[in-house]
Scaffold this motif. Structure first.
Motif, mmCIF file in Angstrom:
data_model
loop_
_atom_site.group_PDB
_atom_site.id
_atom_site.type_symbol
_atom_site.label_atom_id
_atom_site.label_comp_id
_atom_site.label_asym_id
_atom_site.label_seq_id
_atom_site.Cartn_x
_atom_site.Cartn_y
_atom_site.Cartn_z
ATOM 1 N N ARG A 91 -18.501 5.129 -77.042
ATOM 2 C CA ARG A 91 -17.596 5.377 -75.926
ATOM 3 C C ARG A 91 -18.169 6.452 -75.000
ATOM 4 O O ARG A 91 -18.112 6.319 -73.770
ATOM 5 C CB ARG A 91 -16.211 5.792 -76.461
ATOM 6 N N HIS A 109 -10.151 0.258 -68.879
ATOM 7 C CA HIS A 109 -9.291 -0.929 -68.789
ATOM 8 C C HIS A 109 -9.741 -2.052 -69.713
ATOM 9 O O HIS A 109 -8.934 -2.603 -70.474
ATOM 10 C CB HIS A 109 -9.218 -1.432 -67.343
ATOM 11 N N GLU A 110 -11.029 -2.390 -69.663
ATOM 12 C CA GLU A 110 -11.503 -3.552 -70.428
ATOM 13 C C GLU A 110 -11.774 -3.239 -71.898
ATOM 14 O O GLU A 110 -11.505 -4.054 -72.759
ATOM 15 C CB GLU A 110 -12.787 -4.132 -69.787
ATOM 16 N N PHE A 111 -12.329 -2.069 -72.166
ATOM 17 C CA PHE A 111 -12.688 -1.768 -73.555
ATOM 18 C C PHE A 111 -11.566 -1.042 -74.309
ATOM 19 O O PHE A 111 -11.377 -1.236 -75.498
ATOM 20 C CB PHE A 111 -13.973 -0.932 -73.619
ATOM 21 N N GLU A 128 -8.386 -1.037 -73.151
ATOM 22 C CA GLU A 128 -7.150 -1.753 -72.823
ATOM 23 C C GLU A 128 -6.016 -0.833 -72.381
ATOM 24 O O GLU A 128 -4.861 -0.985 -72.779
ATOM 25 C CB GLU A 128 -6.716 -2.624 -74.008
ATOM 26 N N MET A 129 -6.394 0.120 -71.571
ATOM 27 C CA MET A 129 -5.393 1.049 -71.027
ATOM 28 C C MET A 129 -4.774 0.446 -69.768
ATOM 29 O O MET A 129 -5.430 -0.286 -69.035
ATOM 30 C CB MET A 129 -6.048 2.403 -70.708
ATOM 31 N N GLU A 130 -3.513 0.775 -69.524
ATOM 32 C CA GLU A 130 -2.814 0.254 -68.345
ATOM 33 C C GLU A 130 -3.214 1.038 -67.095
ATOM 34 O O GLU A 130 -3.692 2.164 -67.191
ATOM 35 C CB GLU A 130 -1.301 0.351 -68.561
ATOM 36 N N TYR A 131 -2.968 0.408 -65.928
ATOM 37 C CA TYR A 131 -3.299 1.055 -64.656
ATOM 38 C C TYR A 131 -2.730 2.483 -64.604
ATOM 39 O O TYR A 131 -3.403 3.430 -64.201
ATOM 40 C CB TYR A 131 -2.704 0.287 -63.468
ATOM 41 N N MET A 172 -6.485 0.241 -59.023
ATOM 42 C CA MET A 172 -6.544 -1.218 -58.846
ATOM 43 C C MET A 172 -7.713 -1.605 -57.950
ATOM 44 O O MET A 172 -8.436 -2.567 -58.237
ATOM 45 C CB MET A 172 -5.227 -1.724 -58.240
ATOM 46 N N SER A 173 -7.902 -0.844 -56.903
ATOM 47 C CA SER A 173 -8.994 -1.171 -55.987
ATOM 48 C C SER A 173 -10.355 -0.904 -56.644
ATOM 49 O O SER A 173 -11.282 -1.699 -56.516
ATOM 50 C CB SER A 173 -8.793 -0.412 -54.684
ATOM 51 N N LEU A 224 -10.995 -1.051 -59.808
ATOM 52 C CA LEU A 224 -11.183 -2.077 -60.840
ATOM 53 C C LEU A 224 -11.640 -3.390 -60.200
ATOM 54 O O LEU A 224 -12.531 -4.073 -60.717
ATOM 55 C CB LEU A 224 -9.863 -2.282 -61.606
ATOM 56 N N PHE A 225 -11.047 -3.698 -59.051
ATOM 57 C CA PHE A 225 -11.423 -4.938 -58.372
ATOM 58 C C PHE A 225 -12.895 -4.888 -57.933
ATOM 59 O O PHE A 225 -13.661 -5.812 -58.167
ATOM 60 C CB PHE A 225 -10.504 -5.193 -57.178
ATOM 61 N N TYR A 226 -13.268 -3.770 -57.295
ATOM 62 C CA TYR A 226 -14.660 -3.611 -56.856
ATOM 63 C C TYR A 226 -15.617 -3.672 -58.042
ATOM 64 O O TYR A 226 -16.678 -4.290 -57.985
ATOM 65 C CB TYR A 226 -14.847 -2.265 -56.149
ATOM 66 N N ARG A 231 -15.257 -5.073 -60.946
ATOM 67 C CA ARG A 231 -15.361 -6.430 -61.485
ATOM 68 C C ARG A 231 -16.201 -7.319 -60.578
ATOM 69 O O ARG A 231 -17.010 -8.122 -61.027
ATOM 70 C CB ARG A 231 -13.962 -7.029 -61.644
#
Lengths: 184, 198
Positions: free
Chosen positions: B39, B153-155, B157-160, B175-176, B178-180, B182
């Motif tokens: 981690r 978020h992915e590893f 699994e935490m919420e926004y 959110m923005s 995370l989108f970028y 991804r």
């Protein structure tokens, strides 16, 4: 690249963070949007691929060596009950910082008591017979200078043995100490 | 008689360690050190820093052990400590480094603007180990802010909301980011695939 509002909506749908009420709305919206469905597709793909394939680097450091460094730090933090800055030198400094002014105040009080009771001492000091006492310099860091009390205005009430009065100015911390010595 | 630490459950080891048993704590370190190091590495992308950060996380955990109530698993609790430590470290590091390029990337979307659209399935036909290598390589290309969001978020699994709190920013920013992140990952994986003619 600008993110469209719909992109973030689709993302929160994919991540399961969208309220159920809005989910239905989005599903209806996507029926009419090929681009939106495409976004939904690649977001779902990348999320799944990354989650299922987290790279796991190997820790090469031997177990014993790794633990010893942790143990040393834990022991180190436990063996330091005194916060930083509380060394012996600093303890002396803090002692000096309150004891010296208190001593000075006591001496001033003593001189006032003595002088108000000693007309002879007043006479002697006025005639320049006072002798500075030989206070030995014990701390080289203190800058001492000796001056004589040349005059005491108030006449004493009673007669006491003659004494010499000296003041010592500690220029390093702006403190003055008055020293009285009984000459008899 | 010396307890058989290896056969003890995490919860038992934690209880013993809370009572001051250092050997129990050593066993916990041995069990979870790989995950904690992984981690720290996923956040810092530097092996030496990751070793130091993971060891510091263990020291911090020892000091805070009294606060562990068992609401989550020891592993999850320990991972959260590591993430917090890494975020602190990255913040301090960031102050020392001029990161105008990262800022530009964050605001404009960065390299993905210049790249072709993502393949619908950029990882088709790849072995798992190869896929992991590519993801690792792609993670290396992300900015610290984007990578941190992906890791949490992915590893983890935490919420926004939880990520926003840890990173001290708004949910919209998370959110923005995370989108970028991804989009960039997908684009990079597509690029690797094209380069190898798959």
């Amino acid at each position: 690249m600008d993110i469209r509002e719909i992109d973030l909506k689709i993302q929160s749908y994919v991540d399961g963070e969208m309220p159920p009420r809005e989910m239905l709305e989005l599903e209806n919206e996507l029926k009419a949007s090929a681009e939106g469905r495409e976004t939904m597709e690649w977001l779902t793909q990348i999320k799944r691929v990354v989650q299922e394939n987290e790279p796991i680097p190997l820790l090469d450091t031997p177990r014993k060596l790794y633990w010893e460094a942790i143990e040393r730090d834990i022991q180190g933090s436990l063996s330091q009950p005194t916060p930083a800055g509380e060394s012996k030198g600093n303890v002396f400094s803090s002692w000096l910082s309150w004891l010296a002014p208190v001593s000075a105040a006591c001496l001033v009080a003593a001189i006032l008591i003595t002088v108000t009771k000693s007309p002879e001492a007043l006479q002697q000091s006025q005639s320049g017979n006072s002798i500075a006492t030989g206070m030995k310099e014990t701390d080289a860091s203190l800058d001492l200078s000796t001056t004589y009390l040349s005059r005491i205005d108030e006449a004493p009430e009673t007669s006491v043995p003659s004494s010499s009065i000296s003041t010592f100015e500690f220029t390093s911390n702006g403190m003055t100490v008055v020293w009285i010595e009984d000459n008899e | 008689m010396r307890p058989d630490y290896a056969s003890m459950e995490d919860a038992e080891l934690v209880t013993a360690a809370q009572a001051g048993d250092m050997r129990s704590f050593e066993e916990l370190v041995a069990r979870h050190r790989d995950k904690i190091f992984a981690r720290a590495y996923s956040m810092s992308r530097n092996e030496e820093e990751a070793i130091d950060l993971s060891q510091e996380a263990w020291v911090r955990a020892w000091k805070k052990l009294g606060q562990f109530q068992g609401d989550s698993s020891f592993s999850t609790w320990m991972t959260r400590i590591t993430i917090n430590l890494c975020l602190d470290y990255l913040r301090k590091k960031k102050r020392r480094i001029f990161e105008s390029i990262e800022k530009m990337n964050e605001e404009s979307g960065g390299v993905e603007r210049l790249m072709p659209l993502v393949d619908e399935n950029p990882t088709a036909g790849l072995e798992k180990s190869e896929l992991r290598n590519r993801i690792d390589q792609a993670l290396d290309q992300l900015s610290e802010a984007h990578r941190s969001v992906i890791v949490m978020h992915e590893f983890e699994e935490m919420e926004y909301r939880e990520i926003a709190k840890k990173m001290d920013c708004s949910i919209g920013t998370i959110m923005s980011r995370l989108f970028y992140a991804r989009k960039k990952l997908a684009t990079l994986l597509t690029k690797y695939k094209q380069e190898e003619g798959l």
